[in-house]
Design a protein around this motif. Sequence first.
Motif: not given
Length: 281
Positions: A19-22, A88-94, A202-207, A215-227
């Motif tokens: 999903g988003l983490g990958r 460690l320059d960044a830590l992303v809690h996903n 992002a709202h209701l990613m495909d995860t 729930l029905t996904p509305l957007v792809g994971v890439e929409e959450g990756v960018r922000p």
Amino acid sequence: MTDLLPHHHTTLVTGATQGLGRGIALDLAARGGTVLLHGRDAGRLAAVAGEVRALGAGGAVRTYAADLADLDEVADLARRVRDAEPRLDALVHNAVAGGGADPLVREVSAQGHELRLAVNHLAPYALTRGLLPLLTVSAPARVVNVASMGQEAVDLDDLLYEREYEGLRAYCRSKLALIMATFALGEELDGSGVTVNALHPAHLMDTAGVRAYGLTPLVGVEEGVRPTVRLVTDPELAGVTGRYFDRFTEKRAHEQAYDVAVRRRLMALTDRWVGAPVPGV
């Protein structure tokens, strides 16, 4: 490719096996950075590490297995990263516990905490505390908490949600707790070179989590990756801390997040349960 990263720029991404983490890990790796992949399953970790190496972008990839539903494993994960990594320059809690396949079944962590609160709030806070020494010596460094627009006021008299349980509501409470921890740590670490921000990616990613709840996904994971990656890499956000973003825009979170008294009570309970370890600081 814009916003290329130096090969030594190192980001730890939790929940990086799907999903988003990958997606976040592959994006950062494609920019040339080193990625540290966290997950529970060694086989899945190896598979994503293979995908990163296949990009041939120059950064290294290393894997760390741990169950974030066990605070002892969280502490051990922090120790292993501190011992093995030069920076460690960044830590992303996903990593996330969603609403659950059966939302009326209340699950608990290894320490007996309600599972959503444990994985979505206690574990990120504990891991950030445990990695602060490494983040601080690597500063400027960034902590990014993947939260949600789904937020519900926490009940400090029933923080472990033992009454009238419902999984999606537990998820929404845990995400607001995570945002309150973001604000608290942002204040505490202001001036240290370590920033802490949260976002709704992002709202209701495909995860898998969205689908598991029915729930029905509305957007792809890439929409959450960018922000999310923007909060890791954008030079314009250097020094920005203690904020909540709805994708690319700073927004106000649930009003309870700005109640200083509630936030202090929440963090006092959190520190008690987590032990607030800050090794070497």
